[in-house]
Design a protein around this motif. Structure first.
Motif, PDB file in Angstrom:
ATOM      1  N   ILE A 152       0.840  -1.209   0.000  1.00  0.00           N
ATOM      2  CA  ILE A 152       0.000   0.000   0.000  1.00  0.00           C
ATOM      3  C   ILE A 152       0.871   1.253   0.000  1.00  0.00           C
ATOM      4  O   ILE A 152       0.634   2.195  -0.777  1.00  0.00           O
ATOM      5  N   ALA A 153       1.876   1.286   0.871  1.00  0.00           N
ATOM      6  CA  ALA A 153       2.769   2.449   0.933  1.00  0.00           C
ATOM      7  C   ALA A 153       3.497   2.634  -0.393  1.00  0.00           C
ATOM      8  O   ALA A 153       3.657   3.768  -0.885  1.00  0.00           O
ATOM      9  N   ALA A 154       3.951   1.524  -1.015  1.00  0.00           N
ATOM     10  CA  ALA A 154       4.664   1.629  -2.284  1.00  0.00           C
ATOM     11  C   ALA A 154       3.751   2.139  -3.393  1.00  0.00           C
ATOM     12  O   ALA A 154       4.178   2.924  -4.257  1.00  0.00           O
ATOM     13  N   ALA A 155       2.485   1.725  -3.405  1.00  0.00           N
ATOM     14  CA  ALA A 155       1.545   2.175  -4.429  1.00  0.00           C
ATOM     15  C   ALA A 155       1.277   3.673  -4.299  1.00  0.00           C
ATOM     16  O   ALA A 155       1.183   4.387  -5.306  1.00  0.00           O
ATOM     17  N   ILE A 156       1.149   4.162  -3.074  1.00  0.00           N
ATOM     18  CA  ILE A 156       0.948   5.615  -2.859  1.00  0.00           C
ATOM     19  C   ILE A 156       2.155   6.382  -3.378  1.00  0.00           C
ATOM     20  O   ILE A 156       2.013   7.410  -4.074  1.00  0.00           O
ATOM     21  N   ALA A 157       3.349   5.894  -3.082  1.00  0.00           N
ATOM     22  CA  ALA A 157       4.564   6.561  -3.546  1.00  0.00           C
ATOM     23  C   ALA A 157       4.651   6.533  -5.070  1.00  0.00           C
ATOM     24  O   ALA A 157       5.060   7.523  -5.702  1.00  0.00           O
ATOM     25  N   ALA A 164       0.737   4.998   7.159  1.00  0.00           N
ATOM     26  CA  ALA A 164       0.488   6.339   7.696  1.00  0.00           C
ATOM     27  C   ALA A 164       1.515   7.334   7.191  1.00  0.00           C
ATOM     28  O   ALA A 164       1.176   8.469   6.799  1.00  0.00           O
ATOM     29  N   ARG A 165       2.766   6.940   7.142  1.00  0.00           N
ATOM     30  CA  ARG A 165       3.816   7.873   6.694  1.00  0.00           C
ATOM     31  C   ARG A 165       3.737   8.095   5.182  1.00  0.00           C
ATOM     32  O   ARG A 165       4.035   9.198   4.694  1.00  0.00           O
ATOM     33  N   ALA A 166       3.335   7.077   4.430  1.00  0.00           N
ATOM     34  CA  ALA A 166       3.173   7.264   2.983  1.00  0.00           C
ATOM     35  C   ALA A 166       2.042   8.249   2.686  1.00  0.00           C
ATOM     36  O   ALA A 166       2.161   9.107   1.801  1.00  0.00           O
ATOM     37  N   ILE A 167       0.937   8.140   3.434  1.00  0.00           N
ATOM     38  CA  ILE A 167      -0.179   9.078   3.257  1.00  0.00           C
ATOM     39  C   ILE A 167       0.257  10.488   3.652  1.00  0.00           C
ATOM     40  O   ILE A 167      -0.035  11.472   2.958  1.00  0.00           O
ATOM     41  N   HIS A 168       0.961  10.596   4.769  1.00  0.00           N
ATOM     42  CA  HIS A 168       1.425  11.908   5.242  1.00  0.00           C
ATOM     43  C   HIS A 168       2.389  12.543   4.231  1.00  0.00           C
ATOM     44  O   HIS A 168       2.370  13.766   4.018  1.00  0.00           O
ATOM     45  N   ARG A 228       2.114  14.080  -1.918  1.00  0.00           N
ATOM     46  CA  ARG A 228       1.848  15.435  -2.422  1.00  0.00           C
ATOM     47  C   ARG A 228       0.423  15.550  -2.954  1.00  0.00           C
ATOM     48  O   ARG A 228      -0.110  16.642  -3.074  1.00  0.00           O
ATOM     49  N   ILE A 229      -0.176  14.410  -3.278  1.00  0.00           N
ATOM     50  CA  ILE A 229      -1.540  14.375  -3.795  1.00  0.00           C
ATOM     51  C   ILE A 229      -2.499  14.200  -2.619  1.00  0.00           C
ATOM     52  O   ILE A 229      -2.260  13.371  -1.743  1.00  0.00           O
ATOM     53  N   PRO A 230      -3.598  14.965  -2.559  1.00  0.00           N
ATOM     54  CA  PRO A 230      -4.570  14.774  -1.470  1.00  0.00           C
ATOM     55  C   PRO A 230      -5.076  13.337  -1.422  1.00  0.00           C
ATOM     56  O   PRO A 230      -5.307  12.705  -2.459  1.00  0.00           O
ATOM     57  N   VAL A 231      -5.241  12.814  -0.201  1.00  0.00           N
ATOM     58  CA  VAL A 231      -5.601  11.414  -0.008  1.00  0.00           C
ATOM     59  C   VAL A 231      -6.924  11.322   0.761  1.00  0.00           C
ATOM     60  O   VAL A 231      -7.104  11.979   1.792  1.00  0.00           O
ATOM     61  N   ILE A 232      -7.839  10.479   0.244  1.00  0.00           N
ATOM     62  CA  ILE A 232      -9.068  10.128   0.964  1.00  0.00           C
ATOM     63  C   ILE A 232      -8.892   8.712   1.484  1.00  0.00           C
ATOM     64  O   ILE A 232      -8.616   7.789   0.721  1.00  0.00           O
ATOM     65  N   HIS A 260     -12.426   2.674  12.259  1.00  0.00           N
ATOM     66  CA  HIS A 260     -11.462   3.770  12.231  1.00  0.00           C
ATOM     67  C   HIS A 260     -10.055   3.171  12.229  1.00  0.00           C
ATOM     68  O   HIS A 260      -9.763   2.239  12.980  1.00  0.00           O
ATOM     69  N   THR A 261      -9.198   3.722  11.375  1.00  0.00           N
ATOM     70  CA  THR A 261      -7.831   3.233  11.260  1.00  0.00           C
ATOM     71  C   THR A 261      -6.865   4.406  11.367  1.00  0.00           C
ATOM     72  O   THR A 261      -7.253   5.576  11.276  1.00  0.00           O
ATOM     73  N   ILE A 262      -5.586   4.080  11.533  1.00  0.00           N
ATOM     74  CA  ILE A 262      -4.545   5.111  11.555  1.00  0.00           C
ATOM     75  C   ILE A 262      -4.537   5.873  10.233  1.00  0.00           C
ATOM     76  O   ILE A 262      -4.310   7.093  10.194  1.00  0.00           O
ATOM     77  N   ALA A 263      -4.820   5.166   9.129  1.00  0.00           N
ATOM     78  CA  ALA A 263      -4.870   5.825   7.823  1.00  0.00           C
ATOM     79  C   ALA A 263      -5.913   6.934   7.792  1.00  0.00           C
ATOM     80  O   ALA A 263      -5.719   7.970   7.138  1.00  0.00           O
ATOM     81  N   ASP A 264      -7.041   6.744   8.494  1.00  0.00           N
ATOM     82  CA  ASP A 264      -8.086   7.775   8.535  1.00  0.00           C
ATOM     83  C   ASP A 264      -7.553   9.069   9.143  1.00  0.00           C
ATOM     84  O   ASP A 264      -7.864  10.173   8.671  1.00  0.00           O
TER      85      ASP A 264
END
Length: 398
Positions: free
Chosen positions: A183-188, A220-224, A227-231, A240-244
């Motif tokens: 998941i983190a790699a896909a966001i990057a 969580a760090r990949a979402i943070h 540069r692109i807004p994340v939902i 509820h998750t840390i990603a939220d």
């Protein structure tokens, strides 16, 4: 000392004791309170497990504790699974811990709270860093399973509400070993490509264990760092998750995330439709008003002969109304004059004399109102309704 007595060295004694202990306590569960918890550079965890009367030394080696997900603390009550052994160098019995669970709260829930508090302290969840979604995104990046219900729901909503929106799917594992890394790699990767204007990261509902990949620090760090807004769209509304917390916006479900993305385009289309309806209505109103005004002008633009005839008719009507008003005024004045004359006649002294009364006056014309003012032998004058007469007073009473 007898010759047949076997003498043991300390090392041999401890070795025998260790074999005895390890053979008889290969799998045990022990409940107690952690004290003197320490983590040296080796990464192993050393602590004591105690109750009200006793304690035992315990160790959890790095190869096991790195899989735990949370870090115990002194004072925490836990249940340990492991085996007993003897540390021969000091002759101490110790518990080799292979599994550990907090008492009263699940290990995953504790790991969730610890990571949430730590990342919050670093500022990953601050409101100030939350970014607004683009108003009309043309490309939406989706990080989820290629075979799950989430991607199906997202595509269905975007097709229905956001015609023309392109979807870039980065299929990943959404649970199990290695899911968080994918998941983190896909966001990057989507950030490096730079085509997507907004990202939807999530999956359908499940248990805490099923959703755990979205509670891990790499995600969580990949979402943070995106540069692109994340939902974040993980699970159902109650999940509820840390990603939220790390995302710019939380959606209760993947379908709701797609609606948030398409909402701007749909609202624009609805606004344009409303403007078109208003414009058409205003055009009809103006045309109707112009037609009515033209008809009015046509009615007003008559021929001179017709206008003269209308003027004469109006003049005759005014003269008739004036004559009627004058007659009515004269009648009103005559009626008023007759009424005043009648009132004046009612108040006239002659009307009183006509009923048989007389007016008594002294010489000089003074009217006598009181008999007591007269003297015997005094001359007076009597005035009747018709004529006058002289008289002398012979007797006075009163």
């Amino acid at each position: 000392m007898q010759d047949n007595v076997t003498v043991l060295t300390v090392s041999r004694l401890n070795a025998l004791l260790r074999d005895l202990i390890e053979d008889n306590f290969m799998q045990i569960w022990v409940e107690g309170e952690i004290s003197n918890f320490s983590v040296p550079a080796s990464g192993h965890w050393y602590f004591s497990l105690k109750d009200a009367e006793s304690q035992v030394r315990a160790v959890m080696f790095r190869v096991q504790n790195r899989l735990l997900g949370f870090v115990p603390e002194s004072g925490m009550r836990v249940v340990c699974r492991g085996r007993l052994s003897l540390y021969p160098q000091r002759g101490e019995v110790q518990l080799i811990v292979e599994g550990l669970e907090p008492r009263g709260v699940g290990g995953l829930q504790l790991a969730f709270e610890q990571l949430k508090n730590r990342l919050a302290a670093e500022g990953l969840f601050t409101v100030e860093r939350k970014r607004p979604l683009p108003a009309f995104p043309r490309v939406v990046g989706v990080v989820t399973s290629a075979t799950g219900a989430a991607i199906h729901d997202i595509i269905q909503v975007l097709r229905r509400r956001g015609a023309g929106v392109q979807v870039l799917l980065r299929p990943v594992l959404v649970q199990g070993e290695g899911a968080a890394r994918e998941i983190a790699a896909a966001i990057a990767e989507l950030n490096r490509q730079g085509e997507a204007e907004v990202l939807i990261v999530g999956r359908g509902g499940g248990s805490l264990e099923d959703l755990w990949a979205f509670n891990e620090e790499p995600v969580a760090r990949a979402i943070h760092g995106s540069r692109i807004p994340v939902i974040s769209a993980v699970g159902h509304e109650v999940d509820h998750t840390i990603a939220d917390f790390a995302a710019d916006l939380r959606a209760p479900t993947p379908s709701a995330a797609a609606e948030m993305v398409a909402r701007g385009r749909l609202e624009l289309e609805e606004h344009l439709d409303h403007l078109v309806l208003r414009l058409a209505a205003e055009m009809r109103r103006r045309v109707d008003f112009g037609r009515e005004r033209l008809d009015g002008l046509r009615r007003r633009l008559r021929s001179p002969r017709e206008s003269l005839a209308l003027a004469r008719q109006r003049q005759a009507d005014l003269m008739r109304r004036l004559s009627l008003a004058m007659v009515r005024k004269q009648q009103e004045r005559a009626w008023r004059l007759d009424a005043l004359a009648a009132r004046l006649n009612d108040l006239s002294p002659l009307r009183t004399l006509g009923r048989g009364y007389a007016i008594v006056t002294r010489a000089g014309g003074e009217i006598v109102r009181d008999a007591g003012t007269l003297l015997a032998g005094e001359r007076v004058e009597l005035r009747f309704a018709r004529g006058r007469a002289g008289a002398r007073i012979e007797e006075v009473e009163g």
